[in-house]
Enzyme design. Sequence first.
Site, PDB file in Angstrom:
ATOM      1  N   GLU A  89       0.878  -1.172   0.000  1.00  0.00           N
ATOM      2  CA  GLU A  89       0.000   0.000   0.000  1.00  0.00           C
ATOM      3  C   GLU A  89       0.913   1.219   0.000  1.00  0.00           C
ATOM      4  O   GLU A  89       1.512   1.569   1.021  1.00  0.00           O
ATOM      5  CB  GLU A  89      -0.909  -0.023   1.239  1.00  0.00           C
TER       6      GLU A  89
ATOM      7  N   CYS B 208      -1.730   9.351   2.232  1.00  0.00           N
ATOM      8  CA  CYS B 208      -1.497   8.840   0.882  1.00  0.00           C
ATOM      9  C   CYS B 208      -2.670   9.109  -0.058  1.00  0.00           C
ATOM     10  O   CYS B 208      -2.494   9.250  -1.266  1.00  0.00           O
ATOM     11  CB  CYS B 208      -1.197   7.344   0.931  1.00  0.00           C
TER      12      CYS B 208
END
Length: 485
Positions: free
Chosen positions: A253, A287
């Site tokens: 991720e 993110c």
Amino acid sequence: MAFFTDLAQQYIDGEWRPGSGSWDIIDFNPYDGEKLASIPVATADEVDLAYRAAQRAQREWAETNPYARRTVFERALRIIEDREDEISEAIVTELGGTRLKAAFELHLAMEFLREAVNLALRPEGRILPSPVDGKENRLYRVPVGVVGVISPFNFPFLLSIKSVAPALALGNAVVLKPHQNTPICGGSLVAKVFEDAGLPAGLLNVVITDIAEIGDALIAHPVPKVISFTGSDKVGRHVATVCAANFKHAVLELGGNSALIVLEDADIDYAVDAAVFSRYVHQGQVCMAANRILVDRSVEKEFTEKFVAKVRTLKVGDPADPATHIGPLINSSQADAVSSLVDQTVEAGATALLHGATEGNLVSPSVLTGLPADSPVLSQEIFGPVALIIPFDGEDEAVRIANDSPYGLSGAVHTGDVERGVRLAKRVDTGMIHINDGTVYDEPIVPFGGEKRSGVGRLNGDAMLDAFTTQKWISVQHGRSRFPF
């Protein structure tokens, strides 16, 4: 603070112990520079001890009735609920999260624990037909064994639990390495919660260390079959390379450069609210943050004026103050990098509608527009409070700009026509995208992950089964097979 010094240890095979390395990781409060704890680093030998302990403990855990396993997560959930104020204070102190951010992180962490309770019961087997007479094909879903988890500094408590809890619930053991800037919230605090919840010794081990000490020992070690990494694409690429060389599965991720697209028929005031939150939540250290805000040229002036006006109202300062919207970046390197990036982008021709000042690790918001088409900032992740406003003419150009990025994690489309938004969203190369909402979302049962440099694989819901279990074929021949010789 006693809370941090009490947890400033390694946790290996159910024992709290100092690392045996020759140097210490120093845990600082990023807002005021206060030293919170000093932690002797774990060595490669201690990484080995942690993995061997996990390997030993996992076998019995995998055989434990899943109804019994899930009680651990029920107790862990109650512990977090009971200690919510204490954990919230730790998030504010160790990573500079605002009160709002701490509440957001804790809420999601508890949601993921609730999902882990259910996940323990989810693995199912199958019986498949065979072309061979009398053969029964059984397909079992079994734990992978041991999982290595590497968590980041921005949401350390949540993103450690997000991989640790499902991996444990599905019958695995875990070795967790938190980011060196958040060793307590991302590591030993998680261990303490599960220890107090009654998790048997050895199933969760925490090693607080750094690549400078252990090199690739954590990811190249022969015991773990899966490495779950959350962090930058640069480090993720290295993790993937080492995993591939050692025949391990990597769940990655990684970073993002998400686009929030505002069409001409959008509710402008609402789009402004969504964009400001999506860009500036947790100082932009997310993110999924909306790095790029794409606005139809016909509403660019109205949107930009309202966006800048709202950003001006954001309070920068002490994250412990409930009125603060933007606290410190995690360290001075991040603060300096973000400040330099803004300066360089303006020098290269961009217009700063707001040019944020830097004081210590506090970086005030910047809003940049008029960026040259070849500006490097357009294609990189900005882990700080900097918004880029980019005009477009028509949907095709919006899609082209949104896709002109090496990343593809999240995104959003604002429009008065939901189905129009869905049609446009399908054309954007991203793992997740939201209609008439922000870009920063994570839900326990919805697959989470990105395309391109934003990662490999998915987490959450049934995707956890793919990440942390494997399929095993056992056939049973009823009667006798006939062999050709």
